[in-house]
Every structure is written in C-alpha cells, then in structure tokens.
Design an enzyme around this catalytic site. Structure first.
Site, mmCIF file in Angstrom:
data_model
loop_
_atom_site.group_PDB
_atom_site.id
_atom_site.type_symbol
_atom_site.label_atom_id
_atom_site.label_comp_id
_atom_site.label_asym_id
_atom_site.label_seq_id
_atom_site.Cartn_x
_atom_site.Cartn_y
_atom_site.Cartn_z
ATOM 1 N N GLU A 59 -2.140 24.665 192.776
ATOM 2 C CA GLU A 59 -2.383 25.252 191.458
ATOM 3 C C GLU A 59 -2.842 26.707 191.601
ATOM 4 O O GLU A 59 -3.760 26.997 192.375
ATOM 5 C CB GLU A 59 -3.459 24.401 190.769
ATOM 6 C CG GLU A 59 -3.758 24.746 189.332
ATOM 7 C CD GLU A 59 -4.836 23.809 188.745
ATOM 8 O OE1 GLU A 59 -5.073 22.720 189.316
ATOM 9 O OE2 GLU A 59 -5.444 24.194 187.740
ATOM 10 N N LYS A 71 -10.634 22.073 195.129
ATOM 11 C CA LYS A 71 -10.651 23.529 195.003
ATOM 12 C C LYS A 71 -10.570 24.128 196.408
ATOM 13 O O LYS A 71 -11.214 23.614 197.340
ATOM 14 C CB LYS A 71 -11.942 23.976 194.330
ATOM 15 C CG LYS A 71 -12.074 23.503 192.891
ATOM 16 C CD LYS A 71 -11.154 24.284 191.966
ATOM 17 C CE LYS A 71 -11.416 23.933 190.516
ATOM 18 N NZ LYS A 71 -10.528 24.704 189.614
ATOM 19 N N LYS A 85 -8.123 16.386 193.093
ATOM 20 C CA LYS A 85 -7.778 17.816 193.170
ATOM 21 C C LYS A 85 -8.933 18.510 193.864
ATOM 22 O O LYS A 85 -10.078 18.354 193.459
ATOM 23 C CB LYS A 85 -7.563 18.353 191.762
ATOM 24 C CG LYS A 85 -7.815 19.847 191.569
ATOM 25 C CD LYS A 85 -7.347 20.303 190.199
ATOM 26 C CE LYS A 85 -8.187 21.463 189.676
ATOM 27 N NZ LYS A 85 -7.743 21.866 188.316
ATOM 28 N N ASP A 95 -6.327 23.481 194.189
ATOM 29 C CA ASP A 95 -6.399 24.528 193.162
ATOM 30 C C ASP A 95 -7.102 25.751 193.751
ATOM 31 O O ASP A 95 -8.264 25.679 194.144
ATOM 32 C CB ASP A 95 -7.178 24.010 191.944
ATOM 33 C CG ASP A 95 -7.200 25.005 190.781
ATOM 34 O OD1 ASP A 95 -6.619 26.107 190.911
ATOM 35 O OD2 ASP A 95 -7.799 24.673 189.732
ATOM 36 N N ASP A 127 -1.827 27.663 186.207
ATOM 37 C CA ASP A 127 -2.924 27.400 185.270
ATOM 38 C C ASP A 127 -3.203 28.728 184.551
ATOM 39 O O ASP A 127 -2.650 28.990 183.466
ATOM 40 C CB ASP A 127 -4.141 26.885 186.067
ATOM 41 C CG ASP A 127 -5.414 26.732 185.248
ATOM 42 O OD1 ASP A 127 -5.420 27.104 184.066
ATOM 43 O OD2 ASP A 127 -6.429 26.250 185.796
ATOM 44 N N SER A 142 -11.531 16.743 189.597
ATOM 45 C CA SER A 142 -11.498 18.062 190.223
ATOM 46 C C SER A 142 -12.740 18.204 191.087
ATOM 47 O O SER A 142 -13.854 18.106 190.597
ATOM 48 C CB SER A 142 -11.462 19.130 189.125
ATOM 49 O OG SER A 142 -11.537 20.427 189.680
ATOM 50 N N GLY A 181 -8.727 20.684 182.689
ATOM 51 C CA GLY A 181 -10.055 20.525 182.080
ATOM 52 C C GLY A 181 -10.888 21.768 182.277
ATOM 53 O O GLY A 181 -10.594 22.611 183.138
ATOM 54 N N LYS A 212 -3.954 23.645 179.427
ATOM 55 C CA LYS A 212 -5.327 23.596 178.912
ATOM 56 C C LYS A 212 -5.283 24.140 177.500
ATOM 57 O O LYS A 212 -5.000 25.329 177.307
ATOM 58 C CB LYS A 212 -6.248 24.478 179.752
ATOM 59 C CG LYS A 212 -6.640 23.894 181.086
ATOM 60 C CD LYS A 212 -7.602 24.821 181.796
ATOM 61 C CE LYS A 212 -7.814 24.361 183.231
ATOM 62 N NZ LYS A 212 -8.499 25.388 184.028
HETATM 63 O O1 OSB Z 1 -9.028 25.858 187.374
HETATM 64 O O2 OSB Z 1 -8.815 23.933 186.566
HETATM 65 C C1 OSB Z 1 -9.501 24.921 186.776
HETATM 66 C C2 OSB Z 1 -13.059 24.286 185.588
HETATM 67 C C3 OSB Z 1 -13.385 25.526 185.076
HETATM 68 C C4 OSB Z 1 -12.478 26.540 185.165
HETATM 69 C C5 OSB Z 1 -11.240 26.329 185.759
HETATM 70 C C6 OSB Z 1 -10.903 25.080 186.252
HETATM 71 C C7 OSB Z 1 -11.840 24.046 186.191
HETATM 72 C C8 OSB Z 1 -11.641 22.719 186.748
HETATM 73 C C9 OSB Z 1 -12.460 21.608 186.139
HETATM 74 O O3 OSB Z 1 -10.938 22.489 187.691
HETATM 75 C C10 OSB Z 1 -11.650 20.445 185.758
HETATM 76 C C11 OSB Z 1 -12.435 19.501 184.875
HETATM 77 O O4 OSB Z 1 -12.890 19.899 183.789
HETATM 78 O O5 OSB Z 1 -12.570 18.343 185.257
HETATM 79 MG MG MG Z 2 -7.011 25.483 187.734
#
Ligand code: OSB
Ligand code: MG
Length: 374
Positions: free
Chosen positions: A219, A168, A166, A194, A244, A140, A296, A268
């Site tokens: 996402e 953001k 992925k 995401d 999510d 991510s 994650g 998650k």
């Molecule tokens: O939206 O997936 C998410 C981390 C904190 C809160 C939300 C998200 C995330 C990540 C991190 O995308 C993914 C990871 O732990 O590798």
């Molecule tokens: Mg997410």
C-alpha cells in the site's frame, strides 16, 4: 431537508498501545464528531452523527484536525445553512465551490446522511445496496521496535482470529520484518504491508525484495502526488500496488487505474470527500476489474459502523481495516462497541449507521464543544 444546526464535539480517547506509522506515533486519538440537526419536509427534527478522520497534524493528508473544524465552521456550515434542500445527495453539490478539504466535507455529509436515513428508518447498508451481513475483519499493525516484537504482536492478532494482517513498514523496518512474519506464520497468512509514502522510485530495487514473500499487496509505497511513479514501480515489481493517499477523488481513482498505478485501491470515505464519492470509486474500480477494500483512520464506533456497511458492497473483495473497537480503545464512544468475531464484523442493521453515541462517554471524552448555529 433544512439544516438547523451543527455541533462539533471534540474528543480525546487514549489508545490501548501507541500506533506507529512511517509518518508518526499516535498515543491518543483526537478528533471531533459532527452532530447535525435537520428538519424534514414533514417538519420532523432529526439528528445525525458524522466523524472527522483528519489527524492532528498534516502528515498523512494536507488536512488536519483543527483545519477541518475551522473549514466546517467558517466555510461549509454557512453554505449549508443557506441552502434550501440539504440531503446527503446534495451536500457535495452545495459545497462544490470549496476546493479540496475532503475530510471536512466528508464529516458533514456523513452527519446529514445519518440523519436522513434515521428519518426514513432505513439502514445505511440498505441505502447502499450492501450484499453481505458480515465483512471480513483485517487489522493494521504499527511499526514495532524489533523483528521479535513484530512477530509477537502479529501472533496476538492471529490468535484473536483476524482475517488479514497489514503491517506498517518504512526504510529500516521492512524486508526483515516481513520475512520473519512469513517464517513464523507460513505462506497462507493473508498478509500485506503499508508504507504510507515512505519510499521513492529510487528504492525500486529494494522494494522488489518484498516480491518473494507473497504479499497480497503493498500500500502506497511512494508519495501522494506520485501516481505516474507508482505506475513505473508497478512495472518493476510483482507485488500488487495498492493506492491509499493518492486516491483523493473518483477522478484520481480513474487516473490511477488508467495509468496502471493501482492494481488495488484502499477506499477511505473521509479521504475522498464522503461515503457517496467512496461508492463512486467502488463502482469505477469494479467496472475496471480493480479490487477495493475499506481502509480505516482509527475511527470510533460511529465511523467503523459506517465503514462496515460500505465494505458490504460487492466490489469490496479484500478484507478491510475494520477491526474491533478493542484494537484501539478500551472504551468506545458508542453504546455497543464494534466486535470482531470469527474473523468478521457484523454489518449494522439499525436506522442510519445503526449505532448510538453514548452521551456519558461522549461527555467524558469531550475536550471542547463548538456550537454552530444557523
Ligand atoms: O495508511 O491506512 C493508513 C491510520 C491512520 C492514517 C493512515 C492509515 C491508518 C491505518 C489504520 O492504517 C487502520 C485502522 O483504522 O484500523
Ligand atoms: Mg494506508
């Protein structure tokens, strides 16, 4: 089993680089590990470890770090201490009267589960019925300052061998970044985005511009409560919608699937109340032909190890956010870091979650220790 004691080890670990999402920039990971002591029917005392995923502030979910710790200490712990038989399978039932607070519940259930499996000498993967010994490792990538920086950072992870990227996104850092990544790395790169709820349905025409880049999925483009609006958005764009934040339980997953709001689900365990509910969502999604993958929350080696086992269930058909420890941390809290090699992470085979908390590192990263006696 009888629950003897709970301890919350609050820790703070520096991140290798800031992690920016549409809701915040994190430079350190603050969380707590739950250490649970239980006595088995044969009188053996076993210890298990769980990990909280609630963030510092309530910007991803209604729960936050201090709130989760408070709820465990003042509400969940007394109910569990009063219960005759505490097992991973009974925790959810014992805590049934407490509404929401999935992350607090998940952290405690996780510690009980680890202790129970250690007492049985059984791995979490075997308990779940895992069908793979490695899982594909996705990474991510946070929002970067510029399109060039996005391309540079993603290039680094591709060179390391990650199986899926992925990125953001948020308004102002979306289409141009995605276009540049596709231009630089080609159409074959497994690539998804995401939004962490940064858009509204009014942005549908703008989001539709992402359709030409062949993304695996988008996402959580809209808000947590907007399941119906995600279903509307799904009718307006081709990119598969993955939920999510909105999927907080098996019931929410069922609603999302039936409404056509989720072509894919990010599971998650912390967000849904624990690994047992996570498996139920996997089962429901699989029965409906809906793909799932394991998300994650910047977990330490404890949470990542458990996630790797979950992701080895047959319905996890897309690479998860199961990157190596070194993606976020120079030093992990477990004796062995989680390693990404050849685009995969190995599913742990040892008893419980299969990793050991390193007592020296735990002491070094620890900011506070809260004992919750029975
Ligand atoms: O939206 O997936 C998410 C981390 C904190 C809160 C939300 C998200 C995330 C990540 C991190 O995308 C993914 C990871 O732990 O590798
Ligand atoms: Mg997410």
């Amino acid at each position: 089993m009888k629950l003897l004691s709970l301890r919350l080890h609050h820790i703070e670990m520096p991140l290798v680089s800031p992690f920016t999402t549409s809701f915040s920039t994190q430079t350190a990971k603050r969380t707590f590990l739950v250490e649970a002591q239980l006595e088995t029917a044969s009188g053996e005392v076993v210890t298990g470890w769980g990990e909280n995923v609630a963030l510092d502030s309530p910007v991803y979910s209604p729960e936050h770090l201090e709130g989760a710790a408070y709820v465990i200490e003042h509400w969940l712990a007394p109910m569990l201490f009063a219960a005759e038989d505490v097992t991973a399978e009974t925790v959810g039932h014992i805590l049934h009267k407490i509404i929401g607070n999935q992350m607090a519940k998940a952290a405690v259930e996780m510690a009980v589960l680890d202790a129970q499996l250690r007492a049985e000498g059984r791995s979490f993967a075997s308990y779940l019925g895992a069908v793979r010994d490695t899982v594909p490792s996705g990474v991510s990538v946070g929002i970067q300052e510029s399109v060039e920086a996005t391309v540079g950072v993603i290039g680094g992870y591709i060179d390391q061998g990650y199986a899926r990227i992925k990125l953001k996104i948020q308004p102002g850092a979306d289409v141009a970044h995605v276009a540049a990544v596709r231009r630089e790395f080609g159409d074959d790169l497994p690539f998804q985005v995401d939004a962490n709820a940064a858009y509204t349905l009014v942005d549908a025409a703008h989001l539709r511009r992402l359709d030409e880049y062949g993304l695996l999925l988008i996402e959580q483009p809209l808000g947590e409560a907007d399941i119906r609006q995600h279903a509307e958005l799904a009718k307006l764009m081709h990119t598969p919608i993955c939920l999510d934040e909105s999927v907080v339980s098996a019931e929410a997953a069922a609603d999302a699937i039936m409404l056509g709001a989720a072509a894919v689900i990010n599971i998650k365990p912390g967000r849904v109340g624990g690994y047992l509910e996570a498996r139920r969502i996997h089962d429901i999604a699989r029965a409906h032909g809906i793909a799932v993958w394991c998300g994650g929350m910047l977990e330490t080696g404890v949470g990542r190890a458990a996630n790797a086992a979950l992701a080895a269930l047959p319905g996890f058909t897309l690479p998860g956010d199961i990157s190596g420890s070194d993606r976020f941390y120079t030093e992990d809290i477990t004796t062995e870091p989680i390693r990404m090699h050849d685009g995969v992470v190995d599913v742990p085979t040892g008893p419980g979650f299969g990793v050991e908390v390193d007592p020296d590192r735990l002491a070094r990263f620890r900011t506070r220790l809260v004992d919750i006696p029975a």
